[in-house]
Enzyme design. Sequence first.
Site, PDB file in Angstrom:
ATOM      1  N   HIS A 263       7.935  -1.058  12.542  1.00  0.00           N
ATOM      2  CA  HIS A 263       6.792  -1.641  11.925  1.00  0.00           C
ATOM      3  C   HIS A 263       7.274  -3.234  11.769  1.00  0.00           C
ATOM      4  CE1 HIS A 263       3.353  -1.644   9.785  1.00  0.00           C
ATOM      5  NE2 HIS A 263       3.796  -1.806   8.702  1.00  0.00           N
TER       6      HIS A 263
ATOM      7  N   ASP B 133       0.911  -1.183   0.018  1.00  0.00           N
ATOM      8  CA  ASP B 133       0.070  -0.090  -0.039  1.00  0.00           C
ATOM      9  C   ASP B 133       0.778   0.943  -0.141  1.00  0.00           C
ATOM     10  OD1 ASP B 133       0.667  -0.588   2.571  1.00  0.00           O
ATOM     11  OD2 ASP B 133      -0.764   0.177   3.531  1.00  0.00           O
TER      12      ASP B 133
END
Length: 310
Positions: free
Chosen positions: A142, A68
Site C-alpha cells: 500500500h 480510516d
Amino acid sequence: MHMNLEAFILGCGGMVPLPHRHLTSVLLRREGELFLFDAGEGTQVSLRRLSLRWKKISAIFISHTHADHITGLPGLLMLSSQVARSEPLYIIGPPRTAEYVETSRRILDMYINYEIIVKEVIEPQVVYRGKDFQVRCFCLDHTKPCMGYTLEEQDRPGSFDPRAAQDLHVPCGALWSQLQSGVAVQSAQGVTVYPEQVMGPARPGRKVSFVTDTKYLQSIAAEVRNSDFFVCEGMFEKGMEKDAAEKKHMTCVQAATIARDARVRLMALIHYSPRYTDHELKRLLKEAQRVFPHTILSRDQLMVPIAYRE
C-alpha cells in the site's frame, strides 16, 4: 470439541464514513474471546448495536495507520477503562502504531487502568498465540507499511471409533474420554492402547483472513489459502484496474481472483469506495461472483458464522 467462531462486520466503508457505512473494522468472536481487525470510525457504535462486550477484546490487529483504519482506536482504549478489565490489551500493527497509541493517550489525557502492550511488525511472523490457534501477519503493498492477517486454528483430533475401542477391550467410560483427549490407556487385558488406534485422521481447524489495503498481489493467495472466511478489499469495479494500481488498492474482480486461486470457502468484499451507493455495490458483487461465486457483500453489523470443514 466444537467451538463457536463468528465474524462481525463493524464497518465496511473506505476513506470516509457514510450514514449507513462505518469505516473498516472486523471482529472475530471465538468462544467469547474477541479479536478486532482495524478500528475505523464508528467501531464503537457497531459494538454497541451488536451488544458485543468490548472488555472481552484480547487483541487488536491494525493493518496500517491511515485514518480510516485507526480513528476508532482511541475511543476504544478509553471505553475499556470504564469496565473492570484485568487482562492486558495487545495491539499489533506496522511501524508508527505505538506512536499513534502513545500520542493519543497523551493528547487526550486518557485514563487507562489496564496494561496496553503494543507490538510493531514489519515482516511476516506469528504475532499472537492462543491455546489452540495463532494469528499471523504478512506484508501487503500500500502507500505506507501495511499488513494482512490470518487467524488459524490447530488441527482437531479425528473422529473416535467406538467399535475399534471395543475390539481392543477398552471399556466404555472414562478411558474412552482419555483416548479422545490424546492419552494412552490400559485395556481390560492390560495392553496399552494408543489414541491413534481408535481415532481417525486429524481434521483441519478453521482459518479466517483479513486483507486491506493493498494493490493486487499474486502472493496473497498463498497466505490466505484454504481460508474458511476471507475478508478482502474490493474498493473499485472492474475496468478501474489502472486507478486501483496507482492508488494501491484492488478491484472486486482482483479480490475474487485471489479468493478463487486460494480456494477459500467464502469471501466478503469490504472497504468500498464511497462513490458507490448500496445499489451500485450489487454490480460489483456480480462482477466478483463471475470469477468466484462464493462472494458476498459486507455490510455494517453483518454476522457470519464460520463452521468447521468436516
